[in-house]
Design a protein around this motif. Structure first.
Motif, PDB file in Angstrom:
ATOM      1  N   ILE A  40       0.840  -1.212   0.000  1.00 43.12           N
ATOM      2  CA  ILE A  40       0.000   0.000   0.000  1.00 43.12           C
ATOM      3  C   ILE A  40       0.871   1.258   0.000  1.00 43.12           C
ATOM      4  O   ILE A  40       0.577   2.237  -0.671  1.00 43.12           O
ATOM      5  N   HIS A  41       1.981   1.187   0.708  1.00 43.47           N
ATOM      6  CA  HIS A  41       2.892   2.336   0.707  1.00 43.47           C
ATOM      7  C   HIS A  41       3.403   2.598  -0.712  1.00 43.47           C
ATOM      8  O   HIS A  41       3.398   3.730  -1.199  1.00 43.47           O
ATOM      9  N   LEU A  42       3.814   1.531  -1.385  1.00 47.18           N
ATOM     10  CA  LEU A  42       4.352   1.674  -2.746  1.00 47.18           C
ATOM     11  C   LEU A  42       3.275   2.141  -3.726  1.00 47.18           C
ATOM     12  O   LEU A  42       3.497   3.063  -4.498  1.00 47.18           O
ATOM     13  N   LEU A  43       2.110   1.512  -3.691  1.00 48.10           N
ATOM     14  CA  LEU A  43       1.084   1.786  -4.704  1.00 48.10           C
ATOM     15  C   LEU A  43       0.240   3.000  -4.368  1.00 48.10           C
ATOM     16  O   LEU A  43      -0.165   3.747  -5.252  1.00 48.10           O
ATOM     17  N   HIS A  44      -0.038   3.174  -3.078  1.00 47.42           N
ATOM     18  CA  HIS A  44      -1.028   4.187  -2.715  1.00 47.42           C
ATOM     19  C   HIS A  44      -0.467   5.294  -1.827  1.00 47.42           C
ATOM     20  O   HIS A  44      -1.199   6.160  -1.362  1.00 47.42           O
ATOM     21  N   ILE A  55      -5.784 -17.721   2.953  1.00 46.82           N
ATOM     22  CA  ILE A  55      -5.355 -17.781   1.548  1.00 46.82           C
ATOM     23  C   ILE A  55      -6.295 -16.986   0.646  1.00 46.82           C
ATOM     24  O   ILE A  55      -5.863 -16.116  -0.125  1.00 46.82           O
ATOM     25  N   ARG A  56      -7.583 -17.251   0.756  1.00 49.35           N
ATOM     26  CA  ARG A  56      -8.541 -16.569  -0.123  1.00 49.35           C
ATOM     27  C   ARG A  56      -8.552 -15.069   0.095  1.00 49.35           C
ATOM     28  O   ARG A  56      -8.577 -14.276  -0.845  1.00 49.35           O
ATOM     29  N   TRP A  57      -8.587 -14.664   1.349  1.00 48.59           N
ATOM     30  CA  TRP A  57      -8.639 -13.226   1.620  1.00 48.59           C
ATOM     31  C   TRP A  57      -7.312 -12.578   1.241  1.00 48.59           C
ATOM     32  O   TRP A  57      -7.297 -11.489   0.686  1.00 48.59           O
ATOM     33  N   GLY A  58      -6.233 -13.239   1.560  1.00 43.33           N
ATOM     34  CA  GLY A  58      -4.913 -12.689   1.205  1.00 43.33           C
ATOM     35  C   GLY A  58      -4.845 -12.431  -0.290  1.00 43.33           C
ATOM     36  O   GLY A  58      -4.461 -11.348  -0.736  1.00 43.33           O
ATOM     37  N   ALA A  59      -5.264 -13.418  -1.073  1.00 43.34           N
ATOM     38  CA  ALA A  59      -5.224 -13.278  -2.540  1.00 43.34           C
ATOM     39  C   ALA A  59      -6.188 -12.190  -2.990  1.00 43.34           C
ATOM     40  O   ALA A  59      -5.862 -11.372  -3.860  1.00 43.34           O
ATOM     41  N   ARG A  80     -15.951  -6.538  -6.278  1.00 42.90           N
ATOM     42  CA  ARG A  80     -16.050  -7.442  -7.429  1.00 42.90           C
ATOM     43  C   ARG A  80     -15.006  -8.549  -7.412  1.00 42.90           C
ATOM     44  O   ARG A  80     -15.246  -9.652  -7.873  1.00 42.90           O
ATOM     45  N   VAL A  81     -13.839  -8.230  -6.858  1.00 42.71           N
ATOM     46  CA  VAL A  81     -12.723  -9.175  -6.835  1.00 42.71           C
ATOM     47  C   VAL A  81     -13.066 -10.470  -6.088  1.00 42.71           C
ATOM     48  O   VAL A  81     -12.476 -11.525  -6.352  1.00 42.71           O
ATOM     49  N   GLN A 113      -7.091  -6.688  -4.964  1.00 44.63           N
ATOM     50  CA  GLN A 113      -7.780  -5.411  -4.754  1.00 44.63           C
ATOM     51  C   GLN A 113      -6.784  -4.241  -4.721  1.00 44.63           C
ATOM     52  O   GLN A 113      -7.038  -3.192  -5.289  1.00 44.63           O
ATOM     53  N   MET A 114      -5.646  -4.455  -4.066  1.00 39.49           N
ATOM     54  CA  MET A 114      -4.640  -3.394  -3.969  1.00 39.49           C
ATOM     55  C   MET A 114      -4.146  -2.975  -5.346  1.00 39.49           C
ATOM     56  O   MET A 114      -3.952  -1.795  -5.621  1.00 39.49           O
TER      57      MET A 114
END
Ligand SMILES: Nc1nc2c(ncn2[C@@H]2O[C@H](COP(=O)(O)OP(=O)(O)O)[C@@H](O)[C@H]2O)c(=O)[nH]1
Ligand SMILES: [Mg+2]
Length: 256
Positions: free
Chosen positions: A154-158, A235-239, A189-190, A244-245
């Motif tokens: 998040i730091h890198l992208l946002h 696993i599912r939420w992590g992915a 949606r993801v 989403q990020m």
């Protein structure tokens, strides 16, 4: 001084005088009866203006307990934690909402400090498990790594240096939920890719960063859960959160 303006300009949401902002403590619970019994008595009713419990359809006697103690609660109609928020937010009366899990992970005595901090002029203040000397006793190796990795991404992208972008324990302006489109189905949606229903906190953190909101963090340890089971789908939420990020990086919506 008395305010005669209440009907045309309700004080709820975006109050001009932050010191008068009302606070709703919003508690998310799914089969947390032991946690509730231990934690709820530690919450002083005078700390907040409303306590609202969103129950995920517990089968462990949670509803009987809430009923007997006279708490305001609702049982969500759709499964999955984000539906507790989507169904709960219209019931929130406070200008500020403090989200809380009653499983032992959130130290109740941090509540007044979070309220005091957000009233200094923040849009959101996070009870960070990783800022300064704070530590989590609830993390395992995977969640410890995942939490740190998401902060870096998040730091890198946002462009906001969160130390804890995932945690439930945080306080923010109630309107943020709508300003950031968190009530909208299309924001999630993801989920379809991973056949799951996710939480709201990562998206809340991402979009608050994209909108350059005033975000604060104060360090608080996270004790381990008192009893019961963790519902997190690692696993599912992590992915799903990771996807989403990146999608939010390419989306120009909710960006300032
Ligand atoms: N209302 C509601 N609460 C939930 C649901 N899933 C989890 N929770 C609550 O959300 C909080 C956080 O869940 P938990 O499994 O402890 O996640 P972790 O702390 O990140 O490991 C706990 O208080 C759970 O009882 C749900 O579907 N609905
Ligand atoms: Mg927990």
């Amino acid at each position: 001084m008395e305010n005669h303006d209440n009907f045309t300009r309700p004080k709820v949401n975006n109050p001009s005088d932050k010191s008068e902002a009302k606070v709703t403590l919003f508690i998310l619970a799914l089969n947390e009866i032991d946690g509730l019994k231990a934690i709820m008595p530690q919450i002083e009713p005078g700390w907040v203006d409303q306590i609202l419990i969103g129950d995920g359809g517990s089968t462990d006697g949670t509803q009987d307990y809430l009923e007997a103690e006279g708490y305001e609660y609702f049982v969500q109609s759709k499964p999955g934690i984000r539906h507790a928020y989507i169904e709960g937010f219209p019931k929130i009366k406070g200008d500020l909402v403090l989200t809380f899990s009653p499983d032992g992970n959130c130290i109740p005595s941090a509540i007044p400090a979070l309220i005091e901090e957000v009233k200094k002029g923040y849009d959101m203040v996070i009870a960070s498990r990783y800022k300064d000397d704070a530590k989590s006793s609830d993390d395992d190796l995977i969640t410890a790594f995942g939490n740190k990795m998401f902060n870096v991404i998040i730091h890198l992208l946002h462009k906001h240096p969160y130390t804890d972008c995932m945690v439930i324990y945080r306080i923010y302006r109630t309107q943020l939920f709508y300003e950031l489109g968190l009530e909208k189905e299309k924001s999630y949606r993801v989920e379809k890719l991973y056949n799951t229903v996710m939480g709201i906190e990562p998206l809340l953190s991402i979009r608050a960063a994209k909108m350059k909101m005033r975000i604060g963090e104060i360090p608080f340890d996270e004790p381990e859960r008192i009893a019961g089971e963790r519902k997190l789908q690692i696993i599912r939420w992590g992915a799903a959160y990771l996807t989403q990020m990146f999608l939010e990086f390419f989306s120009t919506h909710y960006r300032r």
